[in-house]
Design an enzyme around this catalytic site. Sequence first.
Site, PDB file in Angstrom:
ATOM      1  N   GLU A 440      41.388  48.328  65.079  1.00 45.18           N
ATOM      2  CA  GLU A 440      42.712  48.988  65.125  1.00 45.18           C
ATOM      3  C   GLU A 440      42.666  50.239  65.990  1.00 45.18           C
ATOM      4  O   GLU A 440      43.304  51.242  65.671  1.00 45.18           O
ATOM      5  CB  GLU A 440      43.149  49.333  63.696  1.00 45.18           C
TER       6      GLU A 440
HETATM    7  C1  LIG Z   1      35.986  42.239  62.500  1.00 42.92           C
HETATM    8  C2  LIG Z   1      36.934  42.543  63.604  1.00 42.92           C
HETATM    9  C3  LIG Z   1      38.287  42.247  63.463  1.00 42.92           C
HETATM   10  C4  LIG Z   1      39.172  42.492  64.507  1.00 42.92           C
HETATM   11  N1  LIG Z   1      40.497  42.113  64.398  1.00 42.92           N
HETATM   12  C5  LIG Z   1      41.291  42.152  65.501  1.00 42.92           C
HETATM   13  C6  LIG Z   1      42.595  41.548  65.481  1.00 42.92           C
HETATM   14  O1  LIG Z   1      43.059  41.023  64.471  1.00 42.92           O
HETATM   15  N2  LIG Z   1      43.307  41.564  66.632  1.00 42.92           N
HETATM   16  C7  LIG Z   1      42.850  42.119  67.788  1.00 42.92           C
HETATM   17  O2  LIG Z   1      43.540  42.080  68.792  1.00 42.92           O
HETATM   18  N3  LIG Z   1      41.621  42.705  67.832  1.00 42.92           N
HETATM   19  C8  LIG Z   1      40.843  42.730  66.722  1.00 42.92           C
HETATM   20  N4  LIG Z   1      39.585  43.290  66.764  1.00 42.92           N
HETATM   21  C9  LIG Z   1      39.150  43.963  67.971  1.00 42.92           C
HETATM   22  C10 LIG Z   1      39.046  45.473  67.790  1.00 42.92           C
HETATM   23  O3  LIG Z   1      40.317  46.038  67.659  1.00 42.92           O
HETATM   24  C11 LIG Z   1      38.237  46.019  68.976  1.00 42.92           C
HETATM   25  O4  LIG Z   1      36.887  45.640  68.742  1.00 42.92           O
HETATM   26  C12 LIG Z   1      38.354  47.520  69.137  1.00 42.92           C
HETATM   27  O5  LIG Z   1      39.655  47.856  69.521  1.00 42.92           O
HETATM   28  C13 LIG Z   1      37.380  48.071  70.182  1.00 42.92           C
HETATM   29  O6  LIG Z   1      37.359  47.308  71.346  1.00 42.92           O
HETATM   30  P1  LIG Z   1      35.960  46.782  71.910  1.00 42.92           P
HETATM   31  O7  LIG Z   1      35.242  46.138  70.783  1.00 42.92           O
HETATM   32  O8  LIG Z   1      36.199  45.983  73.117  1.00 42.92           O
HETATM   33  O9  LIG Z   1      35.170  48.090  72.264  1.00 42.92           O
HETATM   34  P2  LIG Z   1      35.273  48.866  73.669  1.00 42.92           P
HETATM   35  O10 LIG Z   1      36.702  49.084  74.006  1.00 42.92           O
HETATM   36  O11 LIG Z   1      34.413  48.211  74.664  1.00 42.92           O
HETATM   37  O12 LIG Z   1      34.660  50.264  73.265  1.00 42.92           O
HETATM   38  C14 LIG Z   1      33.241  50.525  73.244  1.00 42.92           C
HETATM   39  C15 LIG Z   1      33.045  52.020  72.965  1.00 42.92           C
HETATM   40  O13 LIG Z   1      33.650  52.774  74.013  1.00 42.92           O
HETATM   41  C16 LIG Z   1      34.553  53.720  73.469  1.00 42.92           C
HETATM   42  N5  LIG Z   1      35.683  53.921  74.381  1.00 42.92           N
HETATM   43  C17 LIG Z   1      36.340  52.994  75.114  1.00 42.92           C
HETATM   44  N6  LIG Z   1      37.319  53.571  75.819  1.00 42.92           N
HETATM   45  C18 LIG Z   1      37.305  54.885  75.527  1.00 42.92           C
HETATM   46  C19 LIG Z   1      38.063  56.022  75.914  1.00 42.92           C
HETATM   47  N7  LIG Z   1      39.088  55.919  76.768  1.00 42.92           N
HETATM   48  N8  LIG Z   1      37.752  57.226  75.394  1.00 42.92           N
HETATM   49  C20 LIG Z   1      36.735  57.358  74.526  1.00 42.92           C
HETATM   50  N9  LIG Z   1      35.983  56.334  74.108  1.00 42.92           N
HETATM   51  C21 LIG Z   1      36.253  55.106  74.598  1.00 42.92           C
HETATM   52  C22 LIG Z   1      34.992  53.146  72.142  1.00 42.92           C
HETATM   53  O14 LIG Z   1      35.447  54.149  71.258  1.00 42.92           O
HETATM   54  C23 LIG Z   1      33.706  52.480  71.677  1.00 42.92           C
HETATM   55  O15 LIG Z   1      32.890  53.411  71.027  1.00 42.92           O
HETATM   56  C24 LIG Z   1      38.698  43.094  65.711  1.00 42.92           C
HETATM   57  C25 LIG Z   1      37.343  43.418  65.837  1.00 42.92           C
HETATM   58  C26 LIG Z   1      36.473  43.129  64.826  1.00 42.92           C
HETATM   59  C27 LIG Z   1      34.998  43.419  65.032  1.00 42.92           C
END
Ligand SMILES: Cc1cc2nc3c(=O)[nH]c(=O)nc-3n(C[C@H](O)[C@H](O)[C@H](O)COP(=O)(O)OP(=O)(O)OC[C@H]3O[C@@H](n4cnc5c(N)ncnc54)[C@H](O)[C@@H]3O)c2cc1C
Length: 598
Positions: A440
């Site tokens: 989220e």
């Molecule tokens: C169990 C689970 C359920 C989920 N359910 C859903 C769902 O129902 N629907 C859906 O659409 N998604 C869902 N997600 C996805 C989830 O919302 C994302 O994993 C999350 O938003 C982070 O994206 P990412 O994993 O690609 O991490 P990334 O975006 O790659 O981030 C990696 C790191 O970089 C940091 N970062 C990235 N950009 C910035 C910035 N601009 N400033 C500072 N820090 C930054 C992040 O904080 C993080 O620490 C789910 C994920 C999981 C694991």
Amino acid sequence: MPTYKAPLRDVRFLLKGVFDASSHYCESGFPDATPDVIDAVLTHGAEFADEVLAPLNQKGDEHGAKWRDGVVTTAPGFKDAWRKYREGEWGSIGANPEYGGQGLPESLELAVNDMSCGACVAFRGASSLTLGAVHAIEAHASDKLKQVYLPRLISAEWAGTMCLTEPHAGSDVGLITTSAKPAEDGSFLLTGTKIFITFGDHDLTDNIIHLVLGRLPGAVKGPQGISLFLVPKFLLDDADNATGELNGVVCSSIEAKMGIKASPTCVLNFEEARGFLVGHEHGGLAAMFTMMNYARLDVGQQGLSQGERALQGASAYALERRQMRAAGGVRSPEREADLIIEHADVRRMLLTMKSLVEGSRALAIFAAIQLDKRHHPDEEARHRADQMLAFLTPIVKGFLTEVGSEAANLGIQVWGGAGYICESGMEQYARDARIMPIYEGTNGIQANDLLRRKVIGSKGALLRVFLEEVETLVRELEGSSELGYQAKALAELKDEWAALSSDIARRSVSNADEAAGVAFDYLMYSGYVAVAYCWARMSKAALANLGRLPSDDLFLRTKLQTARFYFERILPRTRSLVVTLKAPSETLMVVAAEAFSL
Ligand SMILES: Cc1cc2nc3c(=O)[nH]c(=O)nc-3n(C[C@H](O)[C@H](O)[C@H](O)COP(=O)(O)OP(=O)(O)OC[C@H]3O[C@@H](n4cnc5c(N)ncnc54)[C@H](O)[C@@H]3O)c2cc1C
């Protein structure tokens, strides 16, 4: 394994004693939310949490959701619990009566959700996203889509999902590539892969309604080119809206993961799946934010709920486990050892958990009350509630999930080695809680939203709305012999918070990393102060009611003592945050990126 008891008394105390819910509901346009109705909803909500959901928690974790040949089967008991959820109309509390909802205040709905999340947070994934979809459809979809889909989502006949994430597009949703091709009949054909979709497929309902972000042909790159589509798992027959043929949405796998194992996390392939535009072309992100803002408050509650479970488990254990003698003197001379609750360090852990969890609950309900106020007859009151909510949402999501995780970890520590063993049930809470700072919108994203977008972006206006509330409370408490110490601390923090915000804003004019580099610490500082404000409000209510009913005295006295603990032992965490909030970003950025590969 510790048994879970929904924190009904605490929720009642907050709604009735602290936030005077019945007057607030009356003023905000909810005349049906009488004290009797409030009490009945909370009492039955607690029963549902304790009797139906809580027994699923550990079994769901052990069994998990299963995927086979494109079909997901939920853990034993989940389907039956969903049927009871539907029969009990638990999904319709705050929904619009025009579409079959009960039209009750959303703060009441969120108070019930708090208890359900604690009972089985994996189950909550399905109900929460369904409610989020309801909000987005109601706010942005055409009347036709609303008439067809809302009643069946609100009644929980169907469930909803939120489909944003793609393999290369997580925090940066502007990178999504799922395409939406216009079809001749005015619908769209969606093609692309979404990952990590919570309850993307399951057997709880006959149909699943996906809200999917995609791009129309020729859309500009980035967030401005994104549109939102409603994509049902099963298409509906035109004649009678009965569930018809399978749409092109394939669940190709579910993830094996650390926690919330009973919540299926799905890879969904959209293969020319038929969808319907929600809102304007290219206006998808704004529409999806309606869903995400609801979900962020919900995830904050999920975080605190895992702290609550851990607190209950740790308290029960500390009252039965005996080890060594208390430093301050023997407490149980007839036994070989004292209860571990007699050790000051165990008290430190329990009170840290208790003060963070109960303070978080108060903040979540205070934020939810702003949702109700958006229905207030007075325009100024509605505007103020919107501002307050915009400010509080990243704090509720970010801070509550951080301290919820902290409390869940402390729960293991109180149990010692037994806490690390699966059978205790304690380690599950920490595993389940760990996702909440991530999904989220990660807490890094929440922190930037709070500081850079909400506080600096509004030139401090949103912060001032909250500080005015603090100021009012300080004036009410400053003459009090019992609570004057809280007024003094809050008055100083209020000025400090404003000064720190101005200082960061000034520094970041020439270098935006100054704000980005302290954003997380700013989020935590804000959370500690906002929770202190809530503890002061709880203290005021506890003091006012102390002595009225002997059966309430221990509860109310404990509130005052826990508040003192919070002010003396948790709030000082802001002192170290002040130091880091003043530190320049240079130390963060000076190390060469390549140095991390040495
Ligand atoms: C169990 C689970 C359920 C989920 N359910 C859903 C769902 O129902 N629907 C859906 O659409 N998604 C869902 N997600 C996805 C989830 O919302 C994302 O994993 C999350 O938003 C982070 O994206 P990412 O994993 O690609 O991490 P990334 O975006 O790659 O981030 C990696 C790191 O970089 C940091 N970062 C990235 N950009 C910035 C910035 N601009 N400033 C500072 N820090 C930054 C992040 O904080 C993080 O620490 C789910 C994920 C999981 C694991």
